[in-house]
Motif scaffolding. Structure first.
Motif, short mmCIF file in Angstrom:
data_model
loop_
_atom_site.label_atom_id
_atom_site.label_comp_id
_atom_site.label_asym_id
_atom_site.label_seq_id
_atom_site.Cartn_x
_atom_site.Cartn_y
_atom_site.Cartn_z
N LEU A 16 0.87 -1.18 0.00
CA LEU A 16 0.00 0.00 0.00
C LEU A 16 0.90 1.23 0.00
CD1 LEU A 16 -2.64 1.68 0.54
CD2 LEU A 16 -2.19 1.31 2.97
N ALA A 17 0.62 2.17 -0.90
CA ALA A 17 1.35 3.44 -0.91
C ALA A 17 0.34 4.57 -0.95
CB ALA A 17 2.28 3.52 -2.11
N LEU A 18 0.47 5.51 -0.03
CA LEU A 18 -0.36 6.70 -0.01
C LEU A 18 0.53 7.89 -0.34
CD1 LEU A 18 -2.45 5.99 3.22
CD2 LEU A 18 -3.07 5.50 0.85
N VAL A 19 0.17 8.62 -1.39
CA VAL A 19 0.99 9.73 -1.88
C VAL A 19 0.19 11.03 -1.77
CG1 VAL A 19 2.32 10.62 -3.83
CG2 VAL A 19 2.07 8.14 -3.52
N SER A 20 0.63 11.92 -0.89
CA SER A 20 -0.08 13.19 -0.67
C SER A 20 -1.57 12.93 -0.46
CB SER A 20 0.13 14.15 -1.84
OG SER A 20 1.49 14.46 -1.99
N SER A 21 -1.87 11.94 0.34
CA SER A 21 -3.23 11.47 0.49
C SER A 21 -4.09 12.40 1.35
CB SER A 21 -3.21 10.08 1.14
OG SER A 21 -4.52 9.63 1.37
N LEU A 22 -5.37 12.38 1.04
CA LEU A 22 -6.33 13.06 1.92
C LEU A 22 -6.43 12.27 3.22
CD1 LEU A 22 -9.34 13.93 -0.41
CD2 LEU A 22 -7.51 15.43 0.36
N ALA A 23 -6.77 12.98 4.27
CA ALA A 23 -7.02 12.36 5.57
C ALA A 23 -8.34 12.90 6.08
CB ALA A 23 -5.88 12.71 6.54
N PRO A 24 -8.93 12.28 7.09
CA PRO A 24 -10.20 12.81 7.63
C PRO A 24 -10.02 14.25 8.10
CG PRO A 24 -9.73 10.64 8.52
CD PRO A 24 -8.51 11.06 7.77
#
Length: 199
Positions: free
Chosen positions: A119-127
């Motif tokens: 799994l890779a999250l790149v500049s991901s949104l968060a809650p």
């Protein structure tokens, strides 16, 4: 490989559009970008080919070739993805989520842990209600939750405008390439290729 006009029929009768890039026999990586579209693919195809990666982008429900799904939630997404992976004969795969695609990738890790290789999250949104989530954000980005809550149509318009600008930039780039006045910086592709090999 560039197969950008593909779709499957899901068990509930909806269509799910997807595109494939890179090496057809490479390590499968589902890429969920922030634009919701299978067509937003920012790489030269030689990069995933060199990394032996098979990149699969997917239209989220209601966009492109994918049928709208009323009352859907992000946690509904892994079910659709599992059906697509099954149709493609993929038992295990990696997922990458960029920007607004991050929550979709995280949902897959949550609901499909036995099928994911990475799994890779790149500049991901968060809650948006997470503590100190807006710390360090510019005022413009701090407005997004307010706009999403009270004027979601404005975000839709902004996305349409962004896609229009991307299309115009692609046409301009094609014009530049056709006049042979364009050179490519090789440093970024080689760095990105090295990152793909880690997945």
């Amino acid at each position: 490989m560039n197969n950008s006009e593909q779709y499957i029929k899901l068990q509930d009768g909806r269509s799910l559009g997807y595109a494939e890039f890179g090496s057809p026999t490479g390590k499968p990586i589902f890429l969920f970008n922030g634009s919701f579209s299978r067509l937003f693919y920012p790489l030269d195809d030689s990069i995933p080919i060199a990394a032996n990666a098979r990149i699969i982008t997917v239209d989220r429900p209601g966009f492109g070739l994918s049928t709208f799904q009323p009352n859907r939630m992000i946690l509904d997404w892994p079910t659709d993805l599992a059906e697509l992976a099954d149709a493609l004969g993929l038992d295990r795969f990696a997922v990458v989520g960029g920007s607004a695609g991050g929550p979709y990738a995280a949902a897959c890790a949550f609901k499909l842990p036995d099928r994911l290789t990475a799994l890779a999250l790149v500049s991901s949104l968060a809650p948006w209600d997470a503590p100190e989530i807006s710390k360090g954000l510019t005022p413009l980005y701090r407005m997004f939750p307010v706009i999403a809550k009270y004027a979601p149509w404005l975000l839709t318009f902004a996305q349409w405008l962004t896609l229009l600008m991307l299309k115009m930039m692609a046409q301009f780039q094609a014009h530049i390439l056709s006049s042979a006045a364009y050179t490519t910086d090789k440093q970024f592709p080689s760095t990105f290729s090295a990152n793909l090999e880690m997945l």
